[in-house]
Scaffold this motif. Structure first.
Motif, PDB file in Angstrom:
ATOM      1  N   PRO A 107      49.272  45.901   6.741  1.00 45.26           N
ATOM      2  CA  PRO A 107      50.065  45.346   7.849  1.00 45.26           C
ATOM      3  C   PRO A 107      49.192  44.631   8.862  1.00 45.26           C
ATOM      4  O   PRO A 107      48.051  45.015   9.107  1.00 45.26           O
ATOM      5  CB  PRO A 107      50.729  46.589   8.466  1.00 45.26           C
ATOM      6  N   GLY A 108      49.746  43.581   9.449  1.00 43.95           N
ATOM      7  CA  GLY A 108      49.042  42.838  10.484  1.00 43.95           C
ATOM      8  C   GLY A 108      48.988  43.603  11.790  1.00 43.95           C
ATOM      9  O   GLY A 108      49.468  44.734  11.890  1.00 43.95           O
ATOM     10  N   PRO A 109      48.409  42.997  12.822  1.00 45.89           N
ATOM     11  CA  PRO A 109      48.276  43.666  14.128  1.00 45.89           C
ATOM     12  C   PRO A 109      49.638  44.032  14.714  1.00 45.89           C
ATOM     13  O   PRO A 109      50.646  43.375  14.448  1.00 45.89           O
ATOM     14  CB  PRO A 109      47.561  42.623  14.991  1.00 45.89           C
ATOM     15  N   ARG A 110      49.639  45.072  15.532  1.00 49.41           N
ATOM     16  CA  ARG A 110      50.878  45.531  16.145  1.00 49.41           C
ATOM     17  C   ARG A 110      51.193  44.768  17.432  1.00 49.41           C
ATOM     18  O   ARG A 110      52.336  44.391  17.679  1.00 49.41           O
ATOM     19  CB  ARG A 110      50.784  47.030  16.454  1.00 49.41           C
ATOM     20  N   GLY A 111      50.182  44.523  18.257  1.00 52.48           N
ATOM     21  CA  GLY A 111      50.428  43.973  19.586  1.00 52.48           C
ATOM     22  C   GLY A 111      50.425  42.469  19.684  1.00 52.48           C
ATOM     23  O   GLY A 111      50.961  41.909  20.640  1.00 52.48           O
ATOM     24  N   HIS A 112      49.835  41.779  18.718  1.00 58.64           N
ATOM     25  CA  HIS A 112      49.755  40.320  18.784  1.00 58.64           C
ATOM     26  C   HIS A 112      49.740  39.757  17.363  1.00 58.64           C
ATOM     27  O   HIS A 112      49.362  40.448  16.419  1.00 58.64           O
ATOM     28  CB  HIS A 112      48.483  39.886  19.516  1.00 58.64           C
ATOM     29  N   VAL A 328      59.248  37.955  17.264  1.00 57.98           N
ATOM     30  CA  VAL A 328      58.988  37.152  16.083  1.00 57.98           C
ATOM     31  C   VAL A 328      57.913  37.851  15.242  1.00 57.98           C
ATOM     32  O   VAL A 328      56.795  38.082  15.702  1.00 57.98           O
ATOM     33  CB  VAL A 328      58.523  35.731  16.465  1.00 57.98           C
ATOM     34  N   LEU A 329      58.256  38.193  14.016  1.00 53.81           N
ATOM     35  CA  LEU A 329      57.321  38.870  13.121  1.00 53.81           C
ATOM     36  C   LEU A 329      56.579  37.891  12.227  1.00 53.81           C
ATOM     37  O   LEU A 329      55.495  38.204  11.728  1.00 53.81           O
ATOM     38  CB  LEU A 329      58.074  39.886  12.256  1.00 53.81           C
ATOM     39  N   LEU A 330      57.148  36.713  12.021  1.00 51.20           N
ATOM     40  CA  LEU A 330      56.492  35.663  11.235  1.00 51.20           C
ATOM     41  C   LEU A 330      57.021  34.313  11.689  1.00 51.20           C
ATOM     42  O   LEU A 330      58.238  34.130  11.796  1.00 51.20           O
ATOM     43  CB  LEU A 330      56.775  35.849   9.744  1.00 51.20           C
ATOM     44  N   GLN A 331      56.107  33.400  11.977  1.00 42.20           N
ATOM     45  CA  GLN A 331      56.526  32.039  12.277  1.00 42.20           C
ATOM     46  C   GLN A 331      55.666  31.055  11.493  1.00 42.20           C
ATOM     47  O   GLN A 331      54.481  31.283  11.251  1.00 42.20           O
ATOM     48  CB  GLN A 331      56.490  31.741  13.774  1.00 42.20           C
ATOM     49  N   PHE A 332      56.306  29.965  11.092  1.00 40.80           N
ATOM     50  CA  PHE A 332      55.673  28.974  10.231  1.00 40.80           C
ATOM     51  C   PHE A 332      56.122  27.600  10.688  1.00 40.80           C
ATOM     52  O   PHE A 332      57.309  27.394  10.961  1.00 40.80           O
ATOM     53  CB  PHE A 332      56.097  29.229   8.780  1.00 40.80           C
ATOM     54  N   GLY A 333      55.183  26.671  10.804  1.00 40.54           N
ATOM     55  CA  GLY A 333      55.567  25.348  11.266  1.00 40.54           C
ATOM     56  C   GLY A 333      54.523  24.293  10.990  1.00 40.54           C
ATOM     57  O   GLY A 333      53.351  24.581  10.734  1.00 40.54           O
ATOM     58  N   LYS A 334      54.950  23.061  11.071  1.00 39.10           N
ATOM     59  CA  LYS A 334      54.122  21.912  10.705  1.00 39.10           C
ATOM     60  C   LYS A 334      53.321  21.401  11.898  1.00 39.10           C
ATOM     61  O   LYS A 334      53.851  21.291  13.005  1.00 39.10           O
ATOM     62  CB  LYS A 334      55.021  20.798  10.161  1.00 39.10           C
ATOM     63  N   VAL A 335      52.056  21.076  11.659  1.00 39.20           N
ATOM     64  CA  VAL A 335      51.206  20.488  12.695  1.00 39.20           C
ATOM     65  C   VAL A 335      50.525  19.213  12.207  1.00 39.20           C
ATOM     66  O   VAL A 335      49.815  18.554  12.969  1.00 39.20           O
ATOM     67  CB  VAL A 335      50.126  21.490  13.172  1.00 39.20           C
ATOM     68  N   GLY A 336      50.716  18.856  10.946  1.00 38.43           N
ATOM     69  CA  GLY A 336      50.130  17.648  10.376  1.00 38.43           C
ATOM     70  C   GLY A 336      50.808  17.323   9.065  1.00 38.43           C
ATOM     71  O   GLY A 336      51.712  18.042   8.615  1.00 38.43           O
ATOM     72  N   THR A 341      50.915  25.948  10.408  1.00 38.32           N
ATOM     73  CA  THR A 341      50.441  27.212  10.974  1.00 38.32           C
ATOM     74  C   THR A 341      51.294  28.366  10.461  1.00 38.32           C
ATOM     75  O   THR A 341      52.474  28.197  10.164  1.00 38.32           O
ATOM     76  CB  THR A 341      50.486  27.198  12.509  1.00 38.32           C
ATOM     77  N   MET A 342      50.674  29.535  10.360  1.00 43.59           N
ATOM     78  CA  MET A 342      51.357  30.752   9.918  1.00 43.59           C
ATOM     79  C   MET A 342      50.861  31.919  10.761  1.00 43.59           C
ATOM     80  O   MET A 342      49.694  32.285  10.699  1.00 43.59           O
ATOM     81  CB  MET A 342      51.069  31.027   8.433  1.00 43.59           C
ATOM     82  N   ASP A 343      51.728  32.482  11.578  1.00 43.02           N
ATOM     83  CA  ASP A 343      51.384  33.611  12.434  1.00 43.02           C
ATOM     84  C   ASP A 343      52.251  34.805  12.035  1.00 43.02           C
ATOM     85  O   ASP A 343      53.477  34.695  12.001  1.00 43.02           O
ATOM     86  CB  ASP A 343      51.624  33.278  13.905  1.00 43.02           C
ATOM     87  N   TYR A 344      51.613  35.933  11.746  1.00 44.05           N
ATOM     88  CA  TYR A 344      52.362  37.115  11.309  1.00 44.05           C
ATOM     89  C   TYR A 344      51.866  38.353  12.034  1.00 44.05           C
ATOM     90  O   TYR A 344      50.796  38.365  12.637  1.00 44.05           O
ATOM     91  CB  TYR A 344      52.231  37.311   9.791  1.00 44.05           C
ATOM     92  N   ARG A 345      52.642  39.415  11.969  1.00 46.15           N
ATOM     93  CA  ARG A 345      52.275  40.689  12.590  1.00 46.15           C
ATOM     94  C   ARG A 345      52.939  41.825  11.830  1.00 46.15           C
ATOM     95  O   ARG A 345      53.674  41.605  10.864  1.00 46.15           O
ATOM     96  CB  ARG A 345      52.693  40.694  14.073  1.00 46.15           C
ATOM     97  N   GLN A 346      52.639  43.044  12.241  1.00 47.60           N
ATOM     98  CA  GLN A 346      53.232  44.227  11.629  1.00 47.60           C
ATOM     99  C   GLN A 346      54.770  44.094  11.608  1.00 47.60           C
ATOM    100  O   GLN A 346      55.358  43.587  12.565  1.00 47.60           O
ATOM    101  CB  GLN A 346      52.841  45.463  12.439  1.00 47.60           C
ATOM    102  N   PRO A 347      55.436  44.463  10.520  1.00 48.77           N
ATOM    103  CA  PRO A 347      54.949  45.234   9.371  1.00 48.77           C
ATOM    104  C   PRO A 347      54.497  44.381   8.185  1.00 48.77           C
ATOM    105  O   PRO A 347      54.164  44.920   7.147  1.00 48.77           O
ATOM    106  CB  PRO A 347      56.183  46.047   8.990  1.00 48.77           C
ATOM    107  N   LEU A 348      54.478  43.065   8.325  1.00 50.58           N
ATOM    108  CA  LEU A 348      54.115  42.188   7.218  1.00 50.58           C
ATOM    109  C   LEU A 348      52.612  42.146   7.010  1.00 50.58           C
ATOM    110  O   LEU A 348      51.829  42.277   7.953  1.00 50.58           O
ATOM    111  CB  LEU A 348      54.644  40.777   7.466  1.00 50.58           C
ATOM    112  N   SER A 349      52.204  41.931   5.764  1.00 54.33           N
ATOM    113  CA  SER A 349      50.800  41.705   5.432  1.00 54.33           C
ATOM    114  C   SER A 349      50.571  40.209   5.267  1.00 54.33           C
ATOM    115  O   SER A 349      51.522  39.418   5.185  1.00 54.33           O
ATOM    116  CB  SER A 349      50.431  42.426   4.134  1.00 54.33           C
TER     117      SER A 349
END
Length: 368
Positions: A107-112, A328-336, A341-349
């Motif tokens: 699992p990813g970080p809990r707080g950020h 938000v537990l997972l966000q995905f978006g276009k920058v180019g 970008t892909m940002d995830y956190r607990q409970p996802l790996s």
């Protein structure tokens, strides 16, 4: 760029710490096993207190990549050093840092959120996941995973691997795969390891048992279902973004280090009930004449692929800080053109988040 795409588990080779000793051991094994065993024994018989102090100092001083490869070098000295190092290094849930290949399925970080980005190669249908090292989009990153899209009859499969140069199920670096239906609206995520006790492997010709070089040779390997992603049909072609839902078997918060720990984390009680995630509904911006979501500066290009996932309303498996519909537990978006970008956190790996994001690529005429 080729340096960034080396296998994740070989990144310690560039480390100055203990690299000369590792090379010496390998050379001696080619000429005579007795000398190599003697050298291994010399490292393993070091005073436990001294070894523990060395590894703790290295771990605390090398908090970020590429300096963190020194920690991986400590784990590669011998079996005893590896056991001590894995005991000292905290999991991503607590440290917010990815160190070993096994961290990618924790699992990813809990707080950020853990900030990553994906690079796409349209010509080869290949996708590369990197760990962000800075806050800028010009960051070269630390290579984590790679995936390649294959057409298999009426289905499409994405093979996910630790090695960007060996994207096959026959590879020792194989981590799992993603499989879609013909329309690209329903996906199944498979793990190379059983996510819980009694999990059944996918019955097909490509399922296989892996050699002992894989990450966790104590457990059987194959293709074990761990989650599903579905996109809702838009039959009347109303205006709006895609609507998606995920049901995932999330990993336990602790990584097994002994045989007893492995048995306990493989039990049904050790794995939480399936987590249900839904994409956050965007709002229509009258002035801009488009659908908007707040990505907090992490997404800069409008795209139908952009999404944010949060816990579904009424999901009892998500209680506390990660259980509300706003987190938000997972966000995905276009920058180019070919960068996301892909940002995830607990409970996802990281592995689960990468697989979910891969479902967003490709045209979905039935959902748009």
């Amino acid at each position: 760029m080729m340096l960034l795409r080396r296998p994740f588990f070989s990144s310690y080779k560039g480390s100055s710490f203990a690299s000369s000793s590792l090379c010496a051991v390998d050379d001696r094994r080619d000429g005579g096993g007795a000398v190599a065993e003697e050298d291994d024994d010399r490292w393993s018989t070091m005073l436990p207190e001294l070894m523990d102090e060395i590894i703790k100092r290295v771990e605390s001083s090398e908090e970020r990549w590429p300096l963190r490869r020194s920690v991986v070098a400590c784990a590669s000295v011998c079996r005893h050093w590896r056991e001590v190092t894995t005991g000292v290094v905290r999991p991503p849930l607590e440290s917010g840092t990815i160190t070993f290949p096994s961290s990618l399925k924790e699992p990813g970080p809990r707080g950020h959120p853990m900030q990553c980005f994906i690079k796409r190669n349209k010509r080869t249908s290949t996708y590369y996941l990197y760990l962000s090292l800075t806050q800028t989009f010009a960051d070269k990153g630390k290579f984590l995973l790679a995936a390649k899209r294959f057409r298999c009859g009426a289905h499409t499969e994405y093979i996910i691997s630790l090695d960007a140069d060996d994207l096959s199920q026959g590879s020792n670096a194989y981590m799992g795969k993603l499989r879609s239906n013909f329309l690209g609206t329903k996906f199944t995520i498979y793990d190379s390891r059983p996510p819980y006790s009694g999990a059944k492997a996918l019955s097909c010709r490509t399922s296989r048992r892996f050699p002992s070089k894989q990450i966790s040779p104590q457990v059987p390997a194959g293709n074990f279902e761990m989650g599903k992603v579905s996109y809702k049909f838009n039959l009347v072609k109303t205006r709006g973004p895609r609507r998606m839902m995920c049901t995932m078997r999330c990993p336990p918060a602790q990584t097994p280090t002994t045989d007893e720990d492995l048995k306990s984390t493989s039990s049904p009680e050790a794995v939480s009930r399936p987590v249900v995630l839904k994409n956050k509904a965007p709002r229509w911006h009258e002035h801009l004449q488009c659908w908007c979501l707040n990505f907090h500066g992490r997404v800069t290009v409008a795209s139908v692929k952009n999404f944010q996932l949060a816990a579904a309303a009424g999901d009892p498996s998500q209680s506390g800080s990660t259980g509300d519909e706003e987190t938000v537990l997972l966000q995905f978006g276009k920058v180019g053109d070919d960068m996301f970008t892909m940002d995830y956190r607990q409970p996802l790996s990281a592995f689960q988040a990468f697989a979910i994001c891969l479902t967003s690529f490709g045209t979905k005429l039935a959902c748009e």
